[in-house]
Each structure stands twice: as structure tokens, then as C-alpha cells.
Write an enzyme that holds these catalytic residues in place. Structure first.
Site, PDB file in Angstrom:
ATOM      1  N   HIS A   8       0.836  -1.214   0.000  1.00 19.64           N
ATOM      2  CA  HIS A   8       0.000   0.000   0.000  1.00 19.64           C
ATOM      3  C   HIS A   8       0.860   1.250   0.000  1.00 19.64           C
ATOM      4  O   HIS A   8       1.828   1.361   0.741  1.00 19.64           O
ATOM      5  CB  HIS A   8      -0.983   0.013   1.173  1.00 19.64           C
TER       6      HIS A   8
HETATM    7  P1  AMP Z   1       1.583   0.314   7.462  1.00 18.35           P
HETATM    8  O1  AMP Z   1       2.315   0.586   8.728  1.00 18.35           O
HETATM    9  O2  AMP Z   1       2.306   0.923   6.282  1.00 18.35           O
HETATM   10  O3  AMP Z   1       1.244  -1.133   7.261  1.00 18.35           O
HETATM   11  O4  AMP Z   1       0.246   1.140   7.550  1.00 18.35           O
HETATM   12  C1  AMP Z   1      -1.019   0.551   7.631  1.00 18.35           C
HETATM   13  C2  AMP Z   1      -2.064   1.658   7.574  1.00 18.35           C
HETATM   14  O5  AMP Z   1      -3.341   1.057   7.540  1.00 18.35           O
HETATM   15  C3  AMP Z   1      -2.046   2.580   8.787  1.00 18.35           C
HETATM   16  O6  AMP Z   1      -1.942   3.939   8.335  1.00 18.35           O
HETATM   17  C4  AMP Z   1      -3.380   2.317   9.491  1.00 18.35           C
HETATM   18  O7  AMP Z   1      -3.945   3.482  10.044  1.00 18.35           O
HETATM   19  C5  AMP Z   1      -4.239   1.758   8.387  1.00 18.35           C
HETATM   20  N1  AMP Z   1      -5.234   0.771   8.788  1.00 18.35           N
HETATM   21  C6  AMP Z   1      -5.131  -0.180   9.751  1.00 18.35           C
HETATM   22  N2  AMP Z   1      -6.198  -0.988   9.732  1.00 18.35           N
HETATM   23  C7  AMP Z   1      -7.010  -0.547   8.729  1.00 18.35           C
HETATM   24  C8  AMP Z   1      -8.242  -0.977   8.198  1.00 18.35           C
HETATM   25  N3  AMP Z   1      -8.878  -2.060   8.676  1.00 18.35           N
HETATM   26  N4  AMP Z   1      -8.787  -0.293   7.158  1.00 18.35           N
HETATM   27  C9  AMP Z   1      -8.153   0.798   6.651  1.00 18.35           C
HETATM   28  N5  AMP Z   1      -6.977   1.260   7.106  1.00 18.35           N
HETATM   29  C10 AMP Z   1      -6.407   0.599   8.133  1.00 18.35           C
END
Ligand code: AMP
Ligand code: ZN
Length: 198
Positions: free
Chosen positions: A114
Site C-alpha cells: 500500500h
Molecule cells: P503500514 O504501517 O504501512 O502497514 O500502515 C497501515 C495503515 O493502515 C495505517 O496507516 C493504518 O492506520 C491503516 N489501517 C489499519 N487498519 C485498517 C483498516 N482495517 N482499514 C483501513 N486502514 C487501516
């Protein structure tokens, strides 16, 4: 409050449905119309459910690529497309007074590659910890253009090692807009308010 404003507030406080392992939460959110901002044949854009700034989106490929480590040279055009759709998004009217950063965490916690698309105010109630701060404001956050460049040059994305990532997370807090070194997170969160554009 206008109807539109009310709807925006209602949407932004809604939390995504969760079942199964937390690390797969993004895969569920990709199917949740309340969170999907846009999509095409190869990518989906969602709102981050715990935004770390006033605007925070994630661009995910439809292809099941787990993380930057799994990115191969044949994914180059996909990563370029992810960056292009992010750039289209930040050109929208509602973002026009904002600066954005486009990039990846060196070590992501959630599954499926992502791209973070985040406004650089860093002003959000969900941004609480030093780890949150440092994950967006140190070299732990790798700009999308650098990821694409690394893939072009090396045929893979060259990433900092685990120890280096730990050091980024433990780095002393530093304001992202000036030389100020805050004592702690409450101090930093109070300080950054003065950088917000009126
Ligand atoms: P990373 O540390 O790059 O894996 O970031 C994951 C991102 O996903 C973080 O910015 C979280 O706030 C976001 N996140 C966590 N759980 C969810 C979810 N179920 N749906 C959408 N975003 C999420
Ligand atoms: Zn500052």
C-alpha cells in the site's frame, strides 16, 4: 452544519468491519464502499481508517502483492500507476490547499502492498505515538519516486534492514517543518498546530 459536512463527519468517524487477522484488515476495507474512494482494473484507493493527518489515503493493487519485499521488476508499471492515481487524487479540489507526501513504510505492518498518500499537516487525533510520528517523518517513510527509482535501477526495491528500521523508529522527535525538537508527543502535537495554514 450543511448536509454534506454532516455526511463527511459521519463517514470519517466510521470504523471498518473487522474479522479475521488484523493484518488482513486492508483487504476487507478495499471492499467497503464507505472507504473506497476510487478504483480501476489494477488499483483501489481507500481512506485510511486511522488517518495520521487531515487527509490520509492508501493506494492498493488488485494483484495480491504482500509488500515492497515482494515487488519485482515486472511490477514497475503498476507502481508507476499507483503513483499516478495518487497524484490525480491530490489534484482534486478538496486537496488544493494541502501539500502531500506519497510513499511507503520501509516495513509495513498491514498486508497487501500500500502506498500512503498523506497530507503533510500531520494533524490528527489518531496520531498518538512516537512510532506513528517517526514512521512518516524519518527515512522509514520512502518516497514513491525513490521506490520506483530503486526498482528501475536494481530490479527490486532496496530497503533498509531491520536494525536500521528500529533506529528510525527510535530517532529523537523532530518537527517536520522547523528545527524544534519536542520533549514528547503532547509537546509535538501542540507545536505543529502553529504550522497549520489558516
Ligand atoms: P503500514 O504501517 O504501512 O502497514 O500502515 C497501515 C495503515 O493502515 C495505517 O496507516 C493504518 O492506520 C491503516 N489501517 C489499519 N487498519 C485498517 C483498516 N482495517 N482499514 C483501513 N486502514 C487501516
Ligand atoms: Zn516546527
Amino acid at each position: 452544519m450543511s448536509k454534506r459536512k454532516h455526511e463527511e463527519t459521519a463517514v470519517s468517524t466510521k470504523k471498518p468491519k473487522t474479522s479475521g487477522h488484523w493484518a488482513k484488515g486492508l483487504l476487507q476495507t478495499m471492499k467497503d464502499p464507505e472507504f473506497v474512494v476510487n478504483s480501476d482494473d489494477s488499483v483501489t484507493i481507500i481512506r485510511d481508517a486511522y488517518p495520521k493527518a487531515e487527509f490520509h489515503y492508501l493506494v492498493l493493487p488488485m494483484e495480491d502483492i504482500s509488500s515492497l519485499k515482494a515487488v519485482k521488476k515486472e511490477h514497475l508499471s503498476l507502481l508507476e500507476h499507483m503513483e499516478a492515481v495518487a497524484n490525480d487524487l491530490i489534484r482534486e479540489d478538496k486537496h488544493k490547499h494541502k501539500d502531500f507526501k506519497l510513499g511507503y513504510h520501509a516495513e509495513a505492518s498491514m498486508l497487501r502492498l500500500h502506498l500512503h498518500v498523506i497530507s503533510d499537516d500531520m494533524n490528527s487525533a489518531c496520531l498518538k505515538t512516537k512510532k506513528h510520528w517517526n514512521s512518516f517523518n524519518t527515512a522509514f517513510f520512502i518516497n514513491s519516486t525513490d521506490v520506483v527509482q530503486s526498482l528501475k535501477q536494481n530490479g527490486r526495491v532496496v530497503l533498509p534492514g531491520r536494525e536500521q528500521c528500529k533506529k528510525f523508529m527510535e530517532q529523537q522527535l523532530q518537527c517536520h517543518k522547523c528545527d524544534y525538537k519536542p520533549k514528547n508527543m503532547p509537546d509535538l502535537k501542540g507545536h505543529i498546530l502553529k504550522h497549520l495554514r489558516k
